[in-house]
Structures are given as structure tokens and as C-alpha cells.
Design a protein around this motif. Structure first.
Motif, PDB file in Angstrom:
ATOM      1  N   GLY A 145       0.817  -1.208   0.000  1.00 10.83           N
ATOM      2  CA  GLY A 145       0.000   0.000   0.000  1.00 10.83           C
ATOM      3  C   GLY A 145       0.847   1.253   0.000  1.00 10.83           C
ATOM      4  N   THR A 146       1.908   1.252   0.808  1.00 12.54           N
ATOM      5  CA  THR A 146       2.822   2.386   0.860  1.00 12.54           C
ATOM      6  C   THR A 146       3.520   2.574  -0.477  1.00 12.54           C
ATOM      7  N   LEU A 147       3.986   1.475  -1.071  1.00 14.87           N
ATOM      8  CA  LEU A 147       4.658   1.547  -2.376  1.00 14.87           C
ATOM      9  C   LEU A 147       3.697   2.040  -3.457  1.00 14.87           C
ATOM     10  N   ASP A 148       2.450   1.620  -3.368  1.00 11.97           N
ATOM     11  CA  ASP A 148       1.437   2.052  -4.331  1.00 11.97           C
ATOM     12  C   ASP A 148       1.265   3.569  -4.286  1.00 11.97           C
ATOM     13  N   GLU A 149       1.113   4.118  -3.087  1.00  9.96           N
ATOM     14  CA  GLU A 149       0.953   5.566  -2.951  1.00  9.96           C
ATOM     15  C   GLU A 149       2.199   6.295  -3.435  1.00  9.96           C
ATOM     16  N   LEU A 150       3.376   5.762  -3.114  1.00  9.95           N
ATOM     17  CA  LEU A 150       4.621   6.393  -3.523  1.00  9.95           C
ATOM     18  C   LEU A 150       4.738   6.460  -5.036  1.00  9.95           C
ATOM     19  N   PHE A 151       4.562   5.327  -5.712  1.00 13.59           N
ATOM     20  CA  PHE A 151       4.776   5.304  -7.152  1.00 13.59           C
ATOM     21  C   PHE A 151       3.671   6.040  -7.910  1.00 13.59           C
ATOM     22  N   GLU A 152       2.465   6.061  -7.365  1.00 15.21           N
ATOM     23  CA  GLU A 152       1.427   6.853  -8.018  1.00 15.21           C
ATOM     24  C   GLU A 152       1.776   8.333  -7.948  1.00 15.21           C
ATOM     25  N   ALA A 153       2.252   8.791  -6.783  1.00 12.63           N
ATOM     26  CA  ALA A 153       2.637  10.192  -6.660  1.00 12.63           C
ATOM     27  C   ALA A 153       3.768  10.530  -7.618  1.00 12.63           C
ATOM     28  N   LEU A 154       4.775   9.651  -7.700  1.00  7.67           N
ATOM     29  CA  LEU A 154       5.904   9.908  -8.588  1.00  7.67           C
ATOM     30  C   LEU A 154       5.463   9.933 -10.052  1.00  7.67           C
ATOM     31  N   THR A 155       4.526   9.070 -10.416  1.00  3.26           N
ATOM     32  CA  THR A 155       4.013   9.054 -11.784  1.00  3.26           C
ATOM     33  C   THR A 155       3.313  10.365 -12.116  1.00  3.26           C
ATOM     34  N   LEU A 156       2.510  10.871 -11.182  1.00  2.89           N
ATOM     35  CA  LEU A 156       1.783  12.117 -11.424  1.00  2.89           C
ATOM     36  C   LEU A 156       2.717  13.314 -11.490  1.00  2.89           C
ATOM     37  N   ILE A 157       3.782  13.291 -10.690  1.00  2.00           N
ATOM     38  CA  ILE A 157       4.768  14.366 -10.761  1.00  2.00           C
ATOM     39  C   ILE A 157       5.519  14.288 -12.089  1.00  2.00           C
ATOM     40  N   GLN A 158       5.974  13.079 -12.433  1.00  4.94           N
ATOM     41  CA  GLN A 158       6.756  12.873 -13.654  1.00  4.94           C
ATOM     42  C   GLN A 158       5.983  13.302 -14.896  1.00  4.94           C
TER      43      GLN A 158
END
Length: 245
Positions: A168-181
Motif C-alpha cells: 500500500g505504501t509503495l502504491d501511494e509512492l509510485f502513483e505520486a511519482l508518476t503524477l509528478i513525472q
């Protein structure tokens, strides 16, 4: 021993009702001839109501930072203590602190914010076994659907502090990074707290993902890795400084 229970929006399910699929599970399964209130057009209205409820509850929230991490972090662990201190420092700087509302790191960050007389927010989610909102949340919203909940984290936070956690933590992290990228959100600081935990992941991204040409070198600069509590909090800037606040 008490029977297992879980929340489904405003509804509490126990006994044989507990065996019903979660709302997300029902949405993603295809059923022919299902009852009218389980058909996708009806679910659209239910999903709409979750967004309305979340927006209404959080619309007057002061600038906030979300703290993510494992629900399994013991209360006597150094990471629990660090999360509590982070929550307290964020509140002292004028931030609301948003977590998933559960135990572990989430509880610790909420406890820190609550103890500093700050706004302590919990965004809960329906799971097969009830986690319940921790005792340090003073503004809580329960969601059926993960995507509605994720929207609230991103819309009402100006940054994330991500502590050691699971999928769950990894999911939130990578989704945020995708939206920033991809430019879907503006300046959005992301801190990875705990170098012993996160360094192997960053090494894999650098040595495998970057080396293979799947991300750009600049993408590795989207995160700040630290073991310093004050550095993690300072990376969030001032309340209202960034675009999502």
C-alpha cells in the motif's frame, strides 16, 4: 473473542454479512444478471457520493502533508517514534497531517499531530478485516473505493513523507511519482524516510530502471532520502507554498 467486522462506507458489516465482497472487489468483477444496486450505473452514483463526501469534509482543511507507512509498525519501534515526532513537527509548522487512519506509522503520525494540537486527519478504507480509525484522528472519512481515497490524499496534500511500509505504501509512492513525472501535479515534494529501508529500492531504480532507459536521470531527483526528521519536515516547505495546498 469478538467477531470480525469491517466498514463499507457508513455501514458496519459483521457476522455473515462480513463475507460480502468489498466495494472495490465487486466493482472489478463482472457479474451478469446481478441485482440492480450492484450494476455499474448504480455504482457510479455511489462513487460520486464518495467524492462529494470527501470534498465536503476536507474543503476547509488547512495546508496538509500526508504521512504514509506500515500499519504493522510496532508502537515501541524507532520508526513509530520518528513518525510521531514528524507528525508533531508538521503540526507545529501549521500543517494538517493526513494518514490512512489506521495503526502503526499512521497512528504515530496522527498521535504526534494530535499532541501538538494540530489537525489530525484519517482517510480510512474498506478492507476485508476492520482496522478501524485510530484514536488520534480528529477528522476522519471512511471510503469504499481506493481511487476516491487516493484523490483526497493528492488533492489536499502539498507533499508526502513516506516511511517504511508494504504494498500500500509503495502504491501511494509510485502513483505520486508518476503524477509528478507526467506533470499531473505541480511541485510536490516526496520524502523517503529511512535510508536502510529505501536505499535498496533506489539502487534498483538507478542500476536497473535508469540503466535500461525506462526513466530519465532527472526522475531520480523527484525524491529526497533522509534519516533526519527535521530535514524531512523542512522538505515540505511552508504551509501553502506549493500548488496542491
Amino acid at each position: 473473542m469478538s467477531e470480525p467486522k469491517r466498514r463499507q462506507g457508513a455501514v458496519l458489516l459483521g457476522g455473515r454479512e462480513h463475507s460480502q465482497p468489498t466495494a472495490d472487489q465487486s466493482l472489478l468483477q463482472h457479474h451478469r444478471g446481478s441485482a440492480w444496486n450492484q450494476r455499474d450505473p448504480w455504482r457510479v452514483l455511489r462513487i460520486q457520493s464518495e467524492f462529494v463526501e470527501g470534498f465536503d469534509a476536507l474543503s476547509h482543511l488547512e495546508p496538509a502533508v500526508s504521512v504514509f507507512g506500515s500499519a504493522r509498525t510496532p508502537v515501541d519501534s524507532p520508526m513509530y517514534e520518528a513518525a510521531e515526532r514528524i507528525g508533531g513537527l508538521l503540526a507545529q509548522r501549521g500543517f494538517a497531517v493526513i494518514t490512512g487512519g489506521g495503526p502503526g506509522v499512521m497512528q504515530a503520525a496522527n498521535k504526534g499531530a494530535h499532541g501538538a494540537d494540530g489537525c489530525s486527519v484519517g482517510l480510512g478504507i474498506e478492507l476485508p478485516h476492520e482496522q478501524g480509525m485510530n484514536d488520534y484522528v480528529n477528522l476522519g472519512v471512511n471510503f469504499r473505493y481506493f481511487f476516491a481515497r487516493k484523490t483526497m490524499f493528492l488533492k489536499y496534500s502539498q507533499g508526502f513523507i513516506t516511511m517504511p511500509g508494504g504494498f500500500g505504501t509503495l502504491d501511494e509512492l509510485f502513483e505520486a511519482l508518476t503524477l509528478i513525472q507526467t506533470g499531473k501535479v505541480g511541485h510536490f515534494p516526496v520524502v523517503l524516510f529511512g535510508s536502510a529501508y529505501w536505499s535498496p529500492l533506489l539502487a534498483w531504480v538507478r542500476d536497473t530502471v535508469l540503466e535500461g532507459g525506462y526513466v530519465a536521470a532527472a526522475d531520480l531527483e523527484l525524491v529526497t532520502l533522509t534519516d533526519d526528521i527535521e530535514e524531512a519536515v523542512a522538505a515540505m516547505g511552508e504551509p501553502g507554498q506549493f500548488g496542491n495546498a
